[in-house]
Design a protein around this motif. Structure first.
Motif, PDB file in Angstrom:
ATOM      1  N   ALA A   1       0.827  -1.212   0.000  1.00 10.33           N
ATOM      2  CA  ALA A   1       0.000   0.000   0.000  1.00 10.33           C
ATOM      3  C   ALA A   1       0.859   1.259   0.000  1.00 10.33           C
ATOM      4  O   ALA A   1       0.572   2.219  -0.719  1.00 10.33           O
ATOM      5  CB  ALA A   1      -0.935  -0.012   1.209  1.00 10.33           C
ATOM      6  N   SER A   2       1.928   1.251   0.802  1.00  7.53           N
ATOM      7  CA  SER A   2       2.797   2.439   0.861  1.00  7.53           C
ATOM      8  C   SER A   2       3.549   2.634  -0.450  1.00  7.53           C
ATOM      9  O   SER A   2       3.743   3.764  -0.907  1.00  7.53           O
ATOM     10  CB  SER A   2       3.780   2.322   2.024  1.00  7.53           C
ATOM     11  OG  SER A   2       4.610   1.179   1.888  1.00  7.53           O
TER      12      SER A   2
ATOM     13  N   PHE B   1       1.073   4.119  -2.945  1.00  9.10           N
ATOM     14  CA  PHE B   1       0.856   5.543  -2.683  1.00  9.10           C
ATOM     15  C   PHE B   1       2.036   6.364  -3.190  1.00  9.10           C
ATOM     16  O   PHE B   1       1.860   7.408  -3.837  1.00  9.10           O
ATOM     17  CB  PHE B   1       0.652   5.788  -1.193  1.00  9.10           C
ATOM     18  CG  PHE B   1       0.648   7.252  -0.828  1.00  9.10           C
ATOM     19  CD1 PHE B   1      -0.472   8.022  -1.055  1.00  9.10           C
ATOM     20  CD2 PHE B   1       1.778   7.846  -0.286  1.00  9.10           C
ATOM     21  CE1 PHE B   1      -0.482   9.374  -0.736  1.00  9.10           C
ATOM     22  CE2 PHE B   1       1.780   9.187   0.034  1.00  9.10           C
ATOM     23  CZ  PHE B   1       0.643   9.961  -0.193  1.00  9.10           C
ATOM     24  N   ALA B   2       3.256   5.898  -2.890  1.00 10.75           N
ATOM     25  CA  ALA B   2       4.447   6.634  -3.328  1.00 10.75           C
ATOM     26  C   ALA B   2       4.499   6.718  -4.845  1.00 10.75           C
ATOM     27  O   ALA B   2       4.889   7.755  -5.414  1.00 10.75           O
ATOM     28  CB  ALA B   2       5.706   5.963  -2.778  1.00 10.75           C
ATOM     29  N   ARG B   3       4.091   5.655  -5.511  1.00 10.46           N
ATOM     30  CA  ARG B   3       4.123   5.661  -6.988  1.00 10.46           C
ATOM     31  C   ARG B   3       3.126   6.671  -7.548  1.00 10.46           C
ATOM     32  O   ARG B   3       3.450   7.441  -8.451  1.00 10.46           O
ATOM     33  CB  ARG B   3       3.813   4.251  -7.501  1.00 10.46           C
ATOM     34  CG  ARG B   3       3.923   4.116  -9.014  1.00 10.46           C
ATOM     35  CD  ARG B   3       3.545   2.728  -9.484  1.00 10.46           C
ATOM     36  NE  ARG B   3       3.820   2.586 -10.901  1.00 10.46           N
ATOM     37  CZ  ARG B   3       4.959   2.169 -11.420  1.00 10.46           C
ATOM     38  NH1 ARG B   3       5.961   1.839 -10.628  1.00 10.46           N
ATOM     39  NH2 ARG B   3       5.110   2.072 -12.731  1.00 10.46           N
ATOM     40  N   VAL B   4       1.909   6.664  -7.007  1.00 10.49           N
ATOM     41  CA  VAL B   4       0.892   7.608  -7.481  1.00 10.49           C
ATOM     42  C   VAL B   4       1.333   9.048  -7.204  1.00 10.49           C
ATOM     43  O   VAL B   4       1.219   9.922  -8.073  1.00 10.49           O
ATOM     44  CB  VAL B   4      -0.460   7.312  -6.808  1.00 10.49           C
ATOM     45  CG1 VAL B   4      -1.458   8.433  -7.091  1.00 10.49           C
ATOM     46  CG2 VAL B   4      -1.016   5.983  -7.303  1.00 10.49           C
TER      47      VAL B   4
ATOM     48  N   ARG C   1      10.297   4.615   7.550  1.00 13.03           N
ATOM     49  CA  ARG C   1       9.948   5.250   6.281  1.00 13.03           C
ATOM     50  C   ARG C   1      10.776   6.523   6.083  1.00 13.03           C
ATOM     51  O   ARG C   1      10.264   7.641   6.254  1.00 13.03           O
ATOM     52  CB  ARG C   1       8.460   5.594   6.244  1.00 13.03           C
ATOM     53  CG  ARG C   1       7.550   4.384   6.432  1.00 13.03           C
ATOM     54  CD  ARG C   1       6.106   4.803   6.413  1.00 13.03           C
ATOM     55  NE  ARG C   1       5.209   3.681   6.638  1.00 13.03           N
ATOM     56  CZ  ARG C   1       3.887   3.787   6.735  1.00 13.03           C
ATOM     57  NH1 ARG C   1       3.323   4.977   6.616  1.00 13.03           N
ATOM     58  NH2 ARG C   1       3.135   2.725   6.953  1.00 13.03           N
ATOM     59  N   PRO C   2      12.036   6.378   5.726  1.00 11.90           N
ATOM     60  CA  PRO C   2      12.887   7.565   5.539  1.00 11.90           C
ATOM     61  C   PRO C   2      12.319   8.563   4.534  1.00 11.90           C
ATOM     62  O   PRO C   2      12.540   9.765   4.660  1.00 11.90           O
ATOM     63  CB  PRO C   2      14.208   6.963   5.053  1.00 11.90           C
ATOM     64  CG  PRO C   2      14.196   5.553   5.533  1.00 11.90           C
ATOM     65  CD  PRO C   2      12.764   5.118   5.501  1.00 11.90           C
TER      66      PRO C   2
END
Length: 532
Positions: free
Chosen positions: A118-119, A122-125, A380-381
């Protein structure tokens, strides 16, 4: 009954449940109100199929949640009373992963596709939106850099895939309805899918859709499939379910229990199955195995009035009707920070409460939030620029918002990222500087442990943060509020221990190992083991 194993408690079906157990081939729909034994009869059907000689590798029972999956596996192992190579109690995503791992070549993949978390999705979008041409977004251009908008778009592309809608279909609907913002989203949806396909990866919704395609294009992977709670399904999950078994399919649900529409779920597949057809059988269970119950309802104009009314009703029932506190419960539709208002109302009314494990979002426990921020920082840096101000203004560093913003501005003025503020003490008092340095050192020590074990990471934070020592000292002084705060952190510790089961360093065979609460929690009189 106490002292009796589930193996010894033979399932006694009522006449309608017996019809379900007699089903051998084809499609069977099982309906019934809550408490009529749909889940119980599916579990019994699974056990009898195995006892009747069915291959355990080719029998599966699909349930709604990961918790239900674990509970179902435990029940089936006790019921069968023997070791098996596999017990396929799965969520629908687990079923999709099973299909893709066996049938990926039907979709011309060289290997099973990588599934985005999921993370990662989200980062890709968010990354794609940040690089979009503003001219292609005449309505939403100003929002392309907003995290909230990126999250909404992330959910949009998931819901569209779950509904088995193509970008072209969405574009046609947008143009037919003259919904110009939807045209922008439909075009982005197409670019998003093209990017995933080019890299041979899928997100969670795409996993369902692609697994459904693979199941239809190849030989069935199962002989018998049983599915519970089908009233909350998606078009993609329904297509997958209808395509994976060769001998029998039994689905159970109750249209009146459909509650997850806000997550994109629908009861349409169930209602379609409820339509008369010679291609399938149906059984409606009628016997209530949970006993009679009465219901009453009232409406409040504001959530504060609602939670106060709940607390008053519980207290009235206890005092006037003599009902024990442990015989009453409050059920919320979904968890979140709003549950904190309910918990406070119960405390103010003097209603003793206990929260079941995993029953309430940790966001409802304010004392747990600083530790959650610290865990996100080390894990999550890429999110640290957004986390640094909440972290510095939390109980972990106790800076004022103005002081935290000043550190961020100073870091950026020196050419560093906003997250560099964690290493600065410009303009702080000696006490504030000591707090920031202590926090930075604790985070630095915890960071190498994040990849190894979330439990080790949390333990390092707990022992290294001054805030933890303050919590224990306050709870030891006898303050009820401080003890509740410490209990909230204990709930987080339990969630962390539970999550560590899935880490690479946690051996699945150790799932029953008990991890005690930290000694400092036990010293405050709060002690509860957690499962790792």
């Amino acid at each position: 009954m106490p002292g009796r194993s589930m193996r010894a408690m033979t399932f006694q079906p009522d006449p309608l449940q017996a019809r379900v157990l007699a089903h051998e081939r084809g499609v069977l729909l099982v309906t019934g109100a809550p408490g009529t034994g749909k889940t119980a009869v599916l579990r019994e059907q699974f056990a009898r199929l195995i006892e009747g000689g069915a291959d355990p590798e080719r029998v599966a029972l699909v349930v709604a949640t990961r918790e239900a999956k674990e509970r179902t596996r435990d029940v089936l192992l006790q019921r069968l009373g023997t070791s098996l190579p596999v017990v396929r109690a799965l969520t629908v995503h687990g079923l999709a992963f099973h299909v893709m791992s066996l049938r990926y070549r039907a979709l011309r993949y060289d290997e099973p596709p990588t599934v985005l978390s999921a993370s990662e999705q989200f980062a890709r979008v968010a990354r794609m939106l940040a690089t979009e041409r503003r001219a292609d977004w005449p309505v939403y251009a100003a929002m392309l850099d907003m995290r909230g908008f990126a999250d909404q778009v992330r959910q949009f592309v998931l819901r569209a895939q779950e509904a088995m809608l193509t970008p072209e279909e969405l574009l046609q609907r947008a143009e037919a309805s003259e919904l110009h913002p939807w045209r922008e989203l439909a075009l982005f949806y197409g670019r998003y899918l093209d990017g995933l396909a080019a890299e041979r990866i899928v997100d969670f919704a795409g996993l369902l859709a692609r697994a459904a395609e693979a199941a239809q294009a190849a030989e069935p992977t199962l002989d018998h499939l049983l599915v519970d709670d089908v009233q909350d399904a998606t078009a993609a999950s329904a297509r997958l379910i209808e395509s994976v078994s060769s001998t029998s399919l039994v689905v159970a649900g109750d249209a009146g229990s459909h509650v997850f529409a806000f997550q994109g779920k629908t009861d349409r597949p169930l209602r379609r199955l409820m339509e008369p057809s010679p291609a399938r059988e149906s059984v409606e269970l009628l016997t209530n195995h949970r006993g009679p119950a009465s219901a009453a309802a009232w409406v409040s104009t504001h959530v504060s009035e609602e939670v106060a009314a709940v607390a008053r009703e519980l207290r009235r029932t206890h005092v006037r009707d003599g009902v024990g506190w442990d015989e009453m419960a409050v059920i919320v539709r979904r968890t979140g920070s709003h549950v904190g208002g309910l918990l406070r109302a119960l405390d103010e009314a003097g209603v003793p409460r206990a929260v079941p494990e995993d029953g309430v979002s940790l966001l409802a426990e304010p004392a747990a939030i600083p530790f959650m921020l610290a865990l996100r920082w080390v894990a999550r840096p890429q999110e640290r620029d957004a986390l640094v101000e909440p972290l510095l203004t939390s109980e972990l560093a106790r800076l004022s918002p103005a002081a935290a913003r000043a550190l961020v501005r100073a870091a950026r003025a020196d050419g560093a990222s906003a997250s560099g503020a964690i290493d600065r003490v410009d303009g702080l008092t000696a006490e504030e500087a000591a707090g920031v340095r202590s926090l930075a050192q604790a985070l630095e020590r915890a960071e190498p442990l994040a990849e190894r074990s979330v439990l080790d990471c949390f333990r390092e934070l707990w022992t290294g943060l001054e805030h933890a020592k303050r919590l224990v000292a306050a709870a030891s002084s006898g303050s009820d509020e401080a003890r509740r705060d410490l209990a909230g952190v204990l709930a987080l510790a339990g969630a962390v221990a539970s999550a560590s089961r899935w880490g690479s360093s946690c051996d699945p065979s150790m799932r029953a190992t008990k991890v005690p609460a930290p000694p400092s929690l036990r010293a405050a009189g709060i002690s509860a083991p957690c499962e790792c």
